[in-house]
Structures are given as C-alpha cells and as structure tokens.
Design a protein around this motif. Structure first.
Motif, PDB file in Angstrom:
ATOM      1  N   ALA A 191      -8.772  32.970   4.003  1.00  0.00           N
ATOM      2  CA  ALA A 191      -7.502  32.375   4.455  1.00  0.00           C
ATOM      3  C   ALA A 191      -7.794  31.208   5.398  1.00  0.00           C
ATOM      4  O   ALA A 191      -8.928  30.988   5.804  1.00  0.00           O
ATOM      5  N   SER A 192      -6.746  30.456   5.723  1.00  0.00           N
ATOM      6  CA  SER A 192      -6.874  29.306   6.633  1.00  0.00           C
ATOM      7  C   SER A 192      -5.959  29.530   7.830  1.00  0.00           C
ATOM      8  O   SER A 192      -4.851  30.047   7.673  1.00  0.00           O
ATOM      9  N   TYR A 193      -6.417  29.112   9.007  1.00  0.00           N
ATOM     10  CA  TYR A 193      -5.674  29.404  10.244  1.00  0.00           C
ATOM     11  C   TYR A 193      -5.651  28.202  11.179  1.00  0.00           C
ATOM     12  O   TYR A 193      -6.619  27.434  11.235  1.00  0.00           O
ATOM     13  N   THR A 194      -4.586  28.075  11.942  1.00  0.00           N
ATOM     14  CA  THR A 194      -4.592  27.232  13.142  1.00  0.00           C
ATOM     15  C   THR A 194      -3.827  27.968  14.231  1.00  0.00           C
ATOM     16  O   THR A 194      -2.742  28.492  13.989  1.00  0.00           O
ATOM     17  N   GLU A 195      -4.440  28.006  15.404  1.00  0.00           N
ATOM     18  CA  GLU A 195      -3.949  28.850  16.489  1.00  0.00           C
ATOM     19  C   GLU A 195      -3.755  28.026  17.760  1.00  0.00           C
ATOM     20  O   GLU A 195      -4.486  27.056  17.992  1.00  0.00           O
ATOM     21  N   SER A 240      -4.261  26.671  21.181  1.00  0.00           N
ATOM     22  CA  SER A 240      -5.583  26.507  21.769  1.00  0.00           C
ATOM     23  C   SER A 240      -5.612  26.892  23.247  1.00  0.00           C
ATOM     24  O   SER A 240      -4.764  26.450  24.026  1.00  0.00           O
ATOM     25  N   ILE A 278     -22.074  17.933   3.752  1.00  0.00           N
ATOM     26  CA  ILE A 278     -22.334  19.370   3.555  1.00  0.00           C
ATOM     27  C   ILE A 278     -23.663  19.494   2.799  1.00  0.00           C
ATOM     28  O   ILE A 278     -23.815  18.909   1.729  1.00  0.00           O
ATOM     29  N   ARG A 315     -14.013  32.385  14.098  1.00  0.00           N
ATOM     30  CA  ARG A 315     -13.354  31.525  13.114  1.00  0.00           C
ATOM     31  C   ARG A 315     -14.318  31.028  12.035  1.00  0.00           C
ATOM     32  O   ARG A 315     -13.874  30.396  11.063  1.00  0.00           O
ATOM     33  N   HIS A 316     -15.595  31.311  12.183  1.00  0.00           N
ATOM     34  CA  HIS A 316     -16.561  30.818  11.189  1.00  0.00           C
ATOM     35  C   HIS A 316     -16.653  31.808  10.035  1.00  0.00           C
ATOM     36  O   HIS A 316     -17.422  32.760  10.056  1.00  0.00           O
ATOM     37  N   ARG A 317     -15.802  31.526   9.038  1.00  0.00           N
ATOM     38  CA  ARG A 317     -15.546  32.483   7.971  1.00  0.00           C
ATOM     39  C   ARG A 317     -16.705  32.701   7.020  1.00  0.00           C
ATOM     40  O   ARG A 317     -16.739  33.678   6.282  1.00  0.00           O
ATOM     41  N   MET A 318     -17.644  31.748   6.979  1.00  0.00           N
ATOM     42  CA  MET A 318     -18.760  31.915   6.048  1.00  0.00           C
ATOM     43  C   MET A 318     -19.791  32.900   6.591  1.00  0.00           C
ATOM     44  O   MET A 318     -20.707  33.295   5.892  1.00  0.00           O
ATOM     45  N   HIS A 356     -23.805  23.819   9.638  1.00  0.00           N
ATOM     46  CA  HIS A 356     -22.413  23.505   9.966  1.00  0.00           C
ATOM     47  C   HIS A 356     -22.063  24.003  11.365  1.00  0.00           C
ATOM     48  O   HIS A 356     -21.539  23.245  12.193  1.00  0.00           O
ATOM     49  N   LEU A 407     -21.274  21.493  14.552  1.00  0.00           N
ATOM     50  CA  LEU A 407     -19.884  21.438  15.030  1.00  0.00           C
ATOM     51  C   LEU A 407     -19.766  21.942  16.458  1.00  0.00           C
ATOM     52  O   LEU A 407     -19.088  21.346  17.297  1.00  0.00           O
ATOM     53  N   ARG A 408     -20.449  23.049  16.741  1.00  0.00           N
ATOM     54  CA  ARG A 408     -20.216  23.735  18.008  1.00  0.00           C
ATOM     55  C   ARG A 408     -21.187  23.331  19.116  1.00  0.00           C
ATOM     56  O   ARG A 408     -20.984  23.722  20.265  1.00  0.00           O
ATOM     57  N   ASN A 456     -17.987  17.636  22.544  1.00  0.00           N
ATOM     58  CA  ASN A 456     -16.558  17.931  22.769  1.00  0.00           C
ATOM     59  C   ASN A 456     -16.238  19.425  22.612  1.00  0.00           C
ATOM     60  O   ASN A 456     -15.111  19.848  22.823  1.00  0.00           O
TER      61      ASN A 456
END
Ligand SMILES: Cc1cc2nc3c(=O)[nH]c(=O)nc-3n(C[C@H](O)[C@H](O)[C@H](O)COP(=O)(O)OP(=O)(O)OC[C@H]3O[C@@H](n4cnc5c(N)ncnc54)[C@H](O)[C@@H]3O)c2cc1C
Length: 469
Positions: free
Chosen positions: A88-92, A94, A312, A338-341, A415, A419-420, A424
C-alpha cells in the motif's frame, strides 16, 4: 493489423469493482476492455467477484480495484498496524513539520473504565505540556544559530528553523499522539489489512479495522465483505506472548549486522553477467570466482558506477541480503517502518531500553524537564504494563528506544542509506542510515563503493546531535 490502443478505464465513470471485472474478463474474452466494461453493471460485477475471487480464490483480480482511505485522529501506535502493509501507499502528518496541540492524543479504549484512566490522561497532558514548553527555548537557540539569509523570506527562514526545533522536541511526544494518514490500497491488500486489524491485540486497531471494512464496502461491496479476524493470527500471538523470554539484556551495540553472505560479492556480479549472457548461473559464478580482483572491480564499476543519485540500481542487487538487529529511538522507528521493501520485526515499545536525549534539549537548558517527562512516562508505563504491555505502549515517548530485527537486500540498502543519510533527513535516522552503510561497506566494500552519501559518519552525527542515545 489492428492498431495499438492504450487508454484509461476511468474511476470517474466506473466503480472500482467494475474496473477489476473488466480487466479480469480479458483473460477469456476477445472483446476490447471498453466493450467488456459497457456490458457490466454493479450487480454483474458483484456476481463475478463472488464466483471468481471469493469462490475460486482468484484473488489477484481484486488488485485492480483501488481505494483511497483517509484516517483522521488515529494514534501513532495504531498507525503501525495500518502502515504494516507492504503493497500500500501512505502519507502521514509529519512530526517534523507540524506541531501537536494539548489534546491531540488517543485514550486507549481499554482504559475507558480502568482505574489508571485519570493517571493516563494526566501523564499524557504532562507530556504534551512539556512538548509545548520545549518548543520556544529550542526555537530561540536555533534562531540564534541560523541567521536569516540575505533575501530569504520570513516564511522560508521559518521553515528552515522549524524543521530543526520540531525535530528535537518530537522526542517528548508519546505513541498515543494522534495523526492523520492517507492510504491508497487495492482491495486484495485491503482485505488482508482489515483481517490483520481485526486480529490485533489493541482495541483501537480492531475498531479502526471495523470502520475500514464498513467504509470500503461502500466502494467495493463484495471484495472486503468476508474480511474477519483470523484465528491463526490471534492464537499464535497469544501463545507466543506466553512463551517469549522477557529480558532487556544481551548485546549493548545498537546496530549489529547479525547475518550476511560473505560470498555475496561474486554472486551479485555473477547475476549481473547472467542477465546479459546465456550460461547457467553456476557457470557465471565460476567465471567471476576465477577473475582477478581488478577484473571484479571492473564488473562492479560497470554494474554500479554510472548510478546517479536518484537512479534505481539493477534488480540483481537483490541477490545479496543482510539481517540487522537494531535499537533505535521510537521517532526513528516511525520513519524506518515506512521502508516497505524491508522485512521488519519490531518488538513492543517499552521504557526498558533507555531513551535518547538530543543535544539541543540540553543546550536549551531543558534537560531536567525532559528527564522529568521521560521518567513520568516510565513510571506510568510500569503500572500499565502490569495490566497490559500492549496498552502500556501508548504512554511511551518517541525518545525511548525500541529493538527491531530487519532483513533487506542490497538494492533496498542503496535506497534507504541514500535517502535517509541525506542532510535533510532527521538526525536520528541519518545516524542509523550511516551506521548501516558503515557495516555493509566493511563486509562488501566493492558493492558499496558507488553509493552516494554525504561525507559524514554515524559517530559524527551522534556526537553532533545527541548527548546520549
Ligand atoms: C525528506 C522526506 C520527507 C518526508 N516527509 C514525509 C511526510 O511528511 N509524511 C509521510 O508520510 N512520509 C514522509 N516521508 C517518507 C516517504 O514518503 C516514504 O514513505 C519513505 O521515505 C519510504 O521511502 P520509499 O517509499 O521510497 O521506500 P521503500 O518503501 O523502502 O521502497 C523502496 C523503493 O521501492 C519502490 N516502491 C516501493 N513501493 C512502491 C509503490 N507502492 N509504488 C511504486 N514504487 C514503490 C520505490 O522505488 C521505492 O523508492 C518523507 C521522506 C523524506 C525523505
């Protein structure tokens, strides 16, 4: 020859279950999708799904029915279950860019008529008040250290300053803090998600599961109709709860690479050659093993050297995986999950693994109030845990540490770390991403050589941002 045609089956014109049937029917029908869809009605679609998806178990058809669900004022603890669905995809909302008001928390339904209800509410209010009180002193400190740039608007400067002080003060917020969340999911996944929610140990999550089922049925009346609690999930969890040895002892290292394949470098290079060759995999491995170190370096450079920061990597990096046993603060975990993989197994949130203290809290002269908040939470945690360790999690602030087992492949490692570890990102997860990179580079230097990371170390971030972790 018939012309190529590519078009949308618009969700504005067809409901999600009808779109799913229109796609499913192409398996047996020579007609165009438009023609198939024109023949369908809501009723015919429901009959199709009852027969094929529910009756014969052709569940993948339900993936073509997509729903967008809006969750408001659910606890961040409950969100962990909602967001545990890989597909699934999410935005929460912050914790980095928004602030929490004094009543923005959930009272666990288990405490509605419990003697600890009043103490829970009081302690939550104390944590939220301490959070509110911490904002101004930390903000002043950041403002003094972040001079406004020439031509920088008040708004842009505020954004720069805000992310820094809010990042620090969020450590005080408990898991009972509410958030809003948008979720996009297909009906197959959603059915599984509802089953998990209905089987969950927390009443709030089970209530959310019931509401999701009800809301989803308005859009996909057949596909989630039979979602229910799963005895396998409920009973296995109950039995494991009774058997798991409870102890906070063991290794003191917060980031341990507990499993990896020392031979993975040649195996990944062999998989890259395999993709573009016609030999069996064993021959590719044998070939790579016979190469000189320089020749292997060349292969790694061809496979990874051209990667741009946002590219990628090739899928063959997935043939190499790592297992980590991690301890991180709850705020970092909220982002990590949140890192679904990744495969992730989080233990329950407790106050038993200590808490992190951000350096800015101390430098703003707020350390003793921060400690008081952490100790008040720990005290109530113990009382609540005597009644239910699951419910006790609600009172634990983001600063407390949590243990997580995770396994992920090298492609996801690229990835995640890029990203992490970026400047920022929040300093807690930057420290984690850099440390994971350091562990991987130690065992597989050739494969990690081409990752794009800032020139920082995990210990440098730790020293800059924490007085203890
Ligand atoms: C600067 C920053 C600010 C953020 N702010 C917020 C915020 O305010 N609110 C919030 O909720 N989150 C926020 N996030 C989290 C972000 O939205 C991601 O959920 C999180 O970083 C996980 O990353 P991912 O989805 O790329 O990675 P993973 O889930 O680890 O997936 C790895 C990769 O697999 C692919 N992938 C996985 N799933 C899908 C899919 N369903 N469709 C297509 N490709 C997929 C993508 O290539 C993805 O990069 C923020 C992240 C950053 C870096």
């Amino acid at each position: 020859m018939p012309p190529r045609d590519i078009y949308l089956l618009s969700p504005r014109l067809l409901n999600p279950e009808t779109i799913a049937v229109a796609f499913a029917k192409t398996s047996r029908s020579p007609d165009s999708f438009r023609a198939i869809a024109a023949e369908l009605s809501d009723e015919k679609s429901a009959q199709f799904h009852e027969k094929w998806v529910v009756g014969y178990g052709h569940a993948s058809v339900a993936e073509h029915a997509v729903l967008h669900l809006a969750f408001e004022n659910v606890s961040r603890l409950a969100i962990e279950c909602i967001e545990s669905n890989r597909l699934a995809s999410y935005t929460e909302k912050s914790t980095r860019y928004q602030k929490w008001g004094p009543d923005d928390f959930t009272l666990p339904p288990e405490l509605e008529i419990h003697p600890l209800k009043t103490e829970f509410i009081k302690t939550c209010q104390f944590l939220f008040q301490t959070y509110a009180d911490s904002l101004a002193p930390v903000r002043s400190l950041i403002e003094a250290r972040t001079p406004r740039r020439e031509n920088e608007s008040e708004e842009a400067w505020d954004r720069r300053v805000r992310s820094q002080y809010v990042d620090t003060c969020r450590f005080i917020l408990p898991a009972a803090a509410n958030a809003n969340l948008g979720m996009t999911a297909n009906a197959r996944l959603l059915e599984h998600a509802i089953c998990k929610m209905l089987s969950h140990e927390l009443v709030e999550v089970r209530q959310i599961g019931e509401t999701v089922k009800q809301v989803a049925r308005a859009e996909t009346p057949t596909l989630v109709k039979y979602a229910d609690a799963v005895p396998y999930l409920v009973e296995s969890a109950q039995e494991f709860n009774n058997r798991s040895p409870i102890s906070a002892g063991g290794s003191t290292d917060w980031c341990r690479l507990v499993d990896y394949d020392p031979q993975a470098e040649p195996l990944v290079l062999a998989a890259l050659l395999y993709r573009f060759g016609d030999m069996p995999y064993s021959a590719a491995v044998q070939h790579v093993t016979s190469l000189s170190p320089q020749e292997r370096e060349d292969l790694a450079r061809i496979g990874l050297g051209r990667l741009g920061e946002h590219d990628i990597p090739l899928r063959e990096l997935e043939y190499c995986a790592y297992t980590f046993d991690l301890v991180m603060d709850q705020g970092a975990y909220a982002e990590f999950k949140r890192h679904r993989m990744m495969t992730q197994t989080a233990q329950r949130l407790t106050t038993h693994l200590g808490y992190a203290t951000p350096r800015l809290i101390a430098e703003a002269g707020f350390e003793s109030k921060y400690e008081q908040a952490m100790l008040a939470a720990a005290e109530l945690y113990e009382k609540l845990a005597g009644f239910s360790p699951a419910v006790a999690q609600y009172i634990v602030p983001n600063g407390y540490n949590r243990r997580i087992l995770t396994r992920f492949n090298l492609r996801e490692a690229y990835h995640f770390c890029q990203l992490r570890a970026a400047r920022n990102a929040h300093f807690s997860i930057r420290r984690l991403a850099l440390r994971i990179y350091e562990e991987l580079a130690r065992v597989h230097p050739l494969l990690l050589k081409y990752i794009h990371l800032p020139a920082e170390t995990s210990s440098g971030v730790e020293a800059d941002y924490f007085i203890h972790t």
